[in-house]
Design a protein around this motif. Structure first.
Motif, PDB file in Angstrom:
ATOM      1  N   ALA A 106      -0.626  -2.185   1.564  1.00 56.78           N
ATOM      2  CA  ALA A 106       0.754  -1.740   1.799  1.00 56.78           C
ATOM      3  C   ALA A 106       1.094  -0.533   0.930  1.00 56.78           C
ATOM      4  O   ALA A 106       1.706   0.433   1.416  1.00 56.78           O
ATOM      5  N   ASP A 110       1.790   3.125   2.453  1.00 56.28           N
ATOM      6  CA  ASP A 110       3.083   3.748   2.173  1.00 56.28           C
ATOM      7  C   ASP A 110       2.884   5.134   1.579  1.00 56.28           C
ATOM      8  O   ASP A 110       3.566   6.088   1.960  1.00 56.28           O
ATOM      9  N   HIS A 111       1.955   5.259   0.665  1.00 56.77           N
ATOM     10  CA  HIS A 111       1.671   6.553   0.043  1.00 56.77           C
ATOM     11  C   HIS A 111       1.154   7.562   1.067  1.00 56.77           C
ATOM     12  O   HIS A 111       1.582   8.716   1.094  1.00 56.77           O
ATOM     13  N   SER A 114       4.074   8.589   3.387  1.00 53.65           N
ATOM     14  CA  SER A 114       5.059   9.468   2.745  1.00 53.65           C
ATOM     15  C   SER A 114       4.493  10.871   2.548  1.00 53.65           C
ATOM     16  O   SER A 114       5.195  11.859   2.777  1.00 53.65           O
ATOM     17  N   GLN A 145      12.664   9.337   5.668  1.00 50.28           N
ATOM     18  CA  GLN A 145      12.671   8.339   4.600  1.00 50.28           C
ATOM     19  C   GLN A 145      13.021   6.953   5.144  1.00 50.28           C
ATOM     20  O   GLN A 145      12.470   5.949   4.710  1.00 50.28           O
ATOM     21  N   GLN A 148      10.004   5.574   6.737  1.00 53.10           N
ATOM     22  CA  GLN A 148       9.049   5.203   5.702  1.00 53.10           C
ATOM     23  C   GLN A 148       9.459   3.874   5.048  1.00 53.10           C
ATOM     24  O   GLN A 148       8.630   3.019   4.792  1.00 53.10           O
ATOM     25  N   LYS A 149      10.752   3.695   4.793  1.00 51.99           N
ATOM     26  CA  LYS A 149      11.220   2.441   4.199  1.00 51.99           C
ATOM     27  C   LYS A 149      10.981   1.268   5.139  1.00 51.99           C
ATOM     28  O   LYS A 149      10.624   0.177   4.712  1.00 51.99           O
ATOM     29  N   VAL A 151       8.582   0.979   7.443  1.00 53.02           N
ATOM     30  CA  VAL A 151       7.154   0.669   7.427  1.00 53.02           C
ATOM     31  C   VAL A 151       6.784  -0.004   6.113  1.00 53.02           C
ATOM     32  O   VAL A 151       6.021  -0.968   6.078  1.00 53.02           O
ATOM     33  N   GLY A 152       7.356   0.484   5.008  1.00 49.06           N
ATOM     34  CA  GLY A 152       7.083  -0.123   3.712  1.00 49.06           C
ATOM     35  C   GLY A 152       7.572  -1.554   3.622  1.00 49.06           C
ATOM     36  O   GLY A 152       6.918  -2.419   3.050  1.00 49.06           O
ATOM     37  N   ARG A 153       8.756  -1.824   4.213  1.00 52.73           N
ATOM     38  CA  ARG A 153       9.299  -3.178   4.205  1.00 52.73           C
ATOM     39  C   ARG A 153       8.426  -4.121   5.028  1.00 52.73           C
ATOM     40  O   ARG A 153       8.148  -5.241   4.613  1.00 52.73           O
TER      41      ARG A 153
END
Length: 163
Positions: A106, A110-111, A114, A145, A148-149, A151-153
């Motif tokens: 994850a 995420d990196h 982004s 953003q 991205q949040k 996908v990160g969640r």
């Protein structure tokens, strides 16, 4: 993730063959997922073992009722309890390791996303940024953003999930 020009003479041929074409979006996602294939295979294998270890409880109870209660043998009960404790311990350790692997996936995913989004925004043609207002450009960044949040969640929930 940096998209290199496939015809760049400074990139070795062995790497150029594996690079995705910048215009092929489906290949980009498979290229990113291939980077995590070993970790994903490990997580799937751990999940299979965890599920098999989850069957130890019912078999343990079945063995205690069928063997220990009929023979009244306390040595067998001790061995069943030791085996059950070992199965529970192995399951806990594997769950923690699987969670760590999913957390690594994850974080790296995420990196990569982004950096890719930021690179896409920086490489927009001048016509998109030249005449647009600062608020329109900020809205573009906020939208990137927000995705991205999201996908990160989702990735974070997958890494924290316990079966």
């Amino acid at each position: 993730l940096v998209f290199y020009n496939r015809d760049d003479p400074y990139i070795p041929d062995s790497i150029q063959a594996r690079l995705p074409k910048a215009q092929d979006k489906a290949q980009w996602s498979s290229f990113v997922m291939r980077r995590f294939s070993k970790l994903i295979k490990q997580a799937v294998a751990m999940s299979a073992v965890i599920n098999l270890l989850g069957l130890a409880g019912p078999f343990l109870i079945m063995g205690i009722i069928g063997i220990v209660m009929s023979t009244h043998n306390m040595n067998t009960l001790i061995w069943f309890c030791a085996g059950g404790a070992l199965a529970v311990l192995a399951e806990v350790v594997l769950r923690q390791q699987r969670g760590a692997i999913m957390g690594i996936i994850a974080a790296r995913f995420d990196h990569i996303i982004s950096n890719s989004i930021f690179e896409k925004v920086l490489n927009l043609p001048m016509r998109y940024t030249e005449h647009s207002t600062v608020s329109a450009q900020m809205a573009r960044l906020r939208m990137a953003q927000a995705s991205q949040k999201f996908v990160g969640r989702v990735a974070g929930r997958c890494s924290m999930r316990q079966d």
